[in-house]
Design a protein around this motif. Structure first.
Motif, PDB file in Angstrom:
ATOM      1  N   HIS A  63      27.277  24.671   5.789  1.00  0.00           N
ATOM      2  CA  HIS A  63      27.230  23.416   5.045  1.00  0.00           C
ATOM      3  C   HIS A  63      26.968  23.796   3.598  1.00  0.00           C
ATOM      4  O   HIS A  63      26.165  24.690   3.331  1.00  0.00           O
ATOM      5  CB  HIS A  63      26.091  22.515   5.530  1.00  0.00           C
ATOM      6  N   ILE A 103      23.399  28.796   9.983  1.00  0.00           N
ATOM      7  CA  ILE A 103      22.591  29.067  11.166  1.00  0.00           C
ATOM      8  C   ILE A 103      22.272  30.560  11.137  1.00  0.00           C
ATOM      9  O   ILE A 103      23.138  31.378  10.821  1.00  0.00           O
ATOM     10  CB  ILE A 103      23.352  28.667  12.439  1.00  0.00           C
ATOM     11  N   ASP A 151      18.783  29.606   5.553  1.00  0.00           N
ATOM     12  CA  ASP A 151      19.025  29.522   6.989  1.00  0.00           C
ATOM     13  C   ASP A 151      18.521  28.196   7.529  1.00  0.00           C
ATOM     14  O   ASP A 151      17.451  27.726   7.146  1.00  0.00           O
ATOM     15  CB  ASP A 151      18.314  30.658   7.729  1.00  0.00           C
ATOM     16  N   LEU A 152      19.301  27.600   8.406  1.00  0.00           N
ATOM     17  CA  LEU A 152      18.908  26.382   9.114  1.00  0.00           C
ATOM     18  C   LEU A 152      18.202  26.809  10.395  1.00  0.00           C
ATOM     19  O   LEU A 152      18.841  27.169  11.370  1.00  0.00           O
ATOM     20  CB  LEU A 152      20.142  25.553   9.481  1.00  0.00           C
ATOM     21  N   ASN A 153      16.906  26.812  10.370  1.00  0.00           N
ATOM     22  CA  ASN A 153      16.144  27.214  11.544  1.00  0.00           C
ATOM     23  C   ASN A 153      15.973  26.035  12.488  1.00  0.00           C
ATOM     24  O   ASN A 153      15.952  24.888  12.063  1.00  0.00           O
ATOM     25  CB  ASN A 153      14.785  27.772  11.113  1.00  0.00           C
ATOM     26  N   PRO A 154      15.854  26.315  13.770  1.00  0.00           N
ATOM     27  CA  PRO A 154      15.647  25.231  14.731  1.00  0.00           C
ATOM     28  C   PRO A 154      14.379  24.452  14.394  1.00  0.00           C
ATOM     29  O   PRO A 154      13.434  25.026  13.866  1.00  0.00           O
ATOM     30  CB  PRO A 154      15.488  25.954  16.067  1.00  0.00           C
ATOM     31  N   TYR A 165      17.721  22.240  14.651  1.00  0.00           N
ATOM     32  CA  TYR A 165      18.870  21.690  13.943  1.00  0.00           C
ATOM     33  C   TYR A 165      19.627  20.878  14.973  1.00  0.00           C
ATOM     34  O   TYR A 165      20.090  21.413  15.972  1.00  0.00           O
ATOM     35  CB  TYR A 165      19.747  22.800  13.347  1.00  0.00           C
ATOM     36  N   THR A 168      33.123  22.934  11.973  1.00  0.00           N
ATOM     37  CA  THR A 168      31.719  23.285  11.716  1.00  0.00           C
ATOM     38  C   THR A 168      31.360  23.271  10.235  1.00  0.00           C
ATOM     39  O   THR A 168      30.198  23.442   9.888  1.00  0.00           O
ATOM     40  CB  THR A 168      31.396  24.683  12.289  1.00  0.00           C
ATOM     41  N   LEU A 194      23.953  26.389   3.519  1.00  0.00           N
ATOM     42  CA  LEU A 194      23.122  26.357   4.721  1.00  0.00           C
ATOM     43  C   LEU A 194      23.868  27.029   5.860  1.00  0.00           C
ATOM     44  O   LEU A 194      25.016  26.681   6.159  1.00  0.00           O
ATOM     45  CB  LEU A 194      22.794  24.915   5.097  1.00  0.00           C
ATOM     46  N   LYS A 202      22.714  18.064  15.982  1.00  0.00           N
ATOM     47  CA  LYS A 202      24.041  17.687  15.505  1.00  0.00           C
ATOM     48  C   LYS A 202      24.671  16.744  16.518  1.00  0.00           C
ATOM     49  O   LYS A 202      24.537  16.941  17.716  1.00  0.00           O
ATOM     50  CB  LYS A 202      24.873  18.948  15.328  1.00  0.00           C
TER      51      LYS A 202
END
Length: 113
Positions: free
Chosen positions: A3, A68, A103-106, A108, A40, A66, A110
């Motif tokens: 993203h 994962i 980083d998109l850490n949990p 996350y 994605t 951003l 969707k």
């Protein structure tokens, strides 16, 4: 997934085609071998209502990329470089262009149709 959120100085949308910037970012990132598919990828811009930077011209764009977690450093550098190269191509006269990778850490979450 990547993203990309491009924050920019107010008025930049009047002098530059920001939809073309979003489209180009989308296409270039979706084509990267580390990206699982175009569904994605997300790109968008947000105008700052007020800003001040220490260079002239005062126009700026700052992209937050951003991802994962899990990509190696070379891939991360390559994706960030694509974002910077695309910003430079579309906004060559902006006083400041920057890219930050996060980083998109949990968690996350969707939802897609």
């Amino acid at each position: 997934m990547p993203h990309v959120i491009v924050e920019h100085s107010a008025g930049l949308q009047d002098s530059h085609n920001l939809q073309a910037l979003c489209d180009d970012l989308f296409e270039r990132l979706a084509a990267h071998p580390s990206v699982n598919g175009p569904e994605t990828v997300r790109t968008r811009t947000i105008a700052a209502t007020a800003s001040r930077i220490g260079v002239v011209p005062q126009a700026f764009a700052h992209a937050t990329l951003l991802l994962i977690p899990g990509r190696d450093d070379a891939t991360r550098d390559d994706l960030a470089g694509i974002v910077m190269d695309t910003l430079q191509a579309h906004l060559p006269d902006a006083g400041s262009l920057t890219v930050r990778l996060t980083d998109l850490n949990p968690p996350y979450l969707k939802r897609m149709l």
